[in-house]
Motif scaffolding. Structure first.
Motif, mmCIF file in Angstrom:
data_model
loop_
_atom_site.group_PDB
_atom_site.id
_atom_site.type_symbol
_atom_site.label_atom_id
_atom_site.label_comp_id
_atom_site.label_asym_id
_atom_site.label_seq_id
_atom_site.Cartn_x
_atom_site.Cartn_y
_atom_site.Cartn_z
ATOM 1 N N VAL A 163 10.689 6.682 4.721
ATOM 2 C CA VAL A 163 11.110 7.379 5.935
ATOM 3 C C VAL A 163 12.265 6.625 6.591
ATOM 4 O O VAL A 163 13.262 7.229 7.007
ATOM 5 N N ILE A 164 12.150 5.314 6.679
ATOM 6 C CA ILE A 164 13.218 4.515 7.291
ATOM 7 C C ILE A 164 14.503 4.633 6.484
ATOM 8 O O ILE A 164 15.587 4.835 7.046
ATOM 9 N N ILE A 165 14.416 4.541 5.180
ATOM 10 C CA ILE A 165 15.600 4.678 4.314
ATOM 11 C C ILE A 165 16.211 6.074 4.469
ATOM 12 O O ILE A 165 17.429 6.223 4.517
ATOM 13 N N SER A 202 19.952 6.862 5.811
ATOM 14 C CA SER A 202 20.835 7.615 4.908
ATOM 15 C C SER A 202 21.401 8.853 5.592
ATOM 16 O O SER A 202 22.579 9.168 5.436
ATOM 17 N N LEU A 203 20.574 9.582 6.347
ATOM 18 C CA LEU A 203 21.052 10.771 7.055
ATOM 19 C C LEU A 203 22.093 10.401 8.105
ATOM 20 O O LEU A 203 23.061 11.136 8.307
ATOM 21 N N TYR A 204 21.907 9.272 8.770
ATOM 22 C CA TYR A 204 22.885 8.829 9.764
ATOM 23 C C TYR A 204 24.244 8.602 9.100
ATOM 24 O O TYR A 204 25.266 9.080 9.577
ATOM 25 N N THR A 258 0.843 -1.190 0.000
ATOM 26 C CA THR A 258 0.000 0.000 0.000
ATOM 27 C C THR A 258 0.878 1.240 0.000
ATOM 28 O O THR A 258 2.092 1.177 0.224
ATOM 29 N N LEU A 259 0.252 2.343 -0.201
ATOM 30 C CA LEU A 259 0.965 3.621 -0.220
ATOM 31 C C LEU A 259 1.565 3.934 1.157
ATOM 32 O O LEU A 259 2.649 4.502 1.254
ATOM 33 N N ILE A 260 0.910 3.529 2.213
ATOM 34 C CA ILE A 260 1.415 3.758 3.571
ATOM 35 C C ILE A 260 2.699 2.963 3.799
ATOM 36 O O ILE A 260 3.669 3.473 4.377
ATOM 37 N N GLU A 261 2.759 1.728 3.347
ATOM 38 C CA GLU A 261 3.964 0.901 3.502
ATOM 39 C C GLU A 261 5.142 1.506 2.739
ATOM 40 O O GLU A 261 6.277 1.520 3.218
#
Length: 138
Positions: free
Chosen positions: A11-13, A17-19, A2-5
């Motif tokens: 968001v997790i990626i 990536s920012l870390y 789904t679009l939510i998944e």
């Protein structure tokens, strides 16, 4: 899916990536500081060899009543400031009348909060021995 998944996965990626991006940014700054410290150490070592090449009697003649003297400050490439101090004794070493202790301090990155002070410095200690050449370098 789904679009939510998909949104949660993005968001997790992004967080991961920012870390890793911040890790690379910090490692670049640390690498720059390490290179500056290495350059400062090489400059201090080169200055130590120059001072050790001066005859012992000339070095001894520069000493003041306080048993220490500061040679004129030098600047290298307008980045590093080199301070040279010659003393009859050093707190870390046994006192010997035939040895003069030479401390070279290389400083860089002036501290804006404390004028005349530096954020980073490297110090090395060497010695000049009386009759070193006559003793065959011993």
């Amino acid at each position: 899916m789904t679009l939510i998944e998909v949104a949660i996965a993005l968001v997790i990626i992004s967080i991961v990536s920012l870390y890793f991006l911040s890790y690379f940014t910090n490692s670049e700054a640390q690498s720059k500081l390490t290179n500056q410290k290495l350059s400062a150490t090489h400059l201090a070592n080169a200055e130590l060899h120059k001072v050790q090449a001066i005859p012992f009697n000339d070095l001894e003649g520069r000493l003041t009543a306080s048993n220490c003297t500061q040679l004129p400050e030098q600047t290298s490439n307008e980045i590093y400031v080199i301070d040279t101090q010659i003393c009859r004794n050093h707190p870390k070493y046994t006192s010997n009348p035939d040895v003069l202790y030479i401390t070279i301090t290389t400083s860089w990155a002036p501290d804006k909060d404390q004028p005349g002070q530096y954020k980073h410095k490297v110090s090395i200690v060497g010695a000049a021995k009386k009759n070193y050449a006559i003793d065959g370098g011993k």
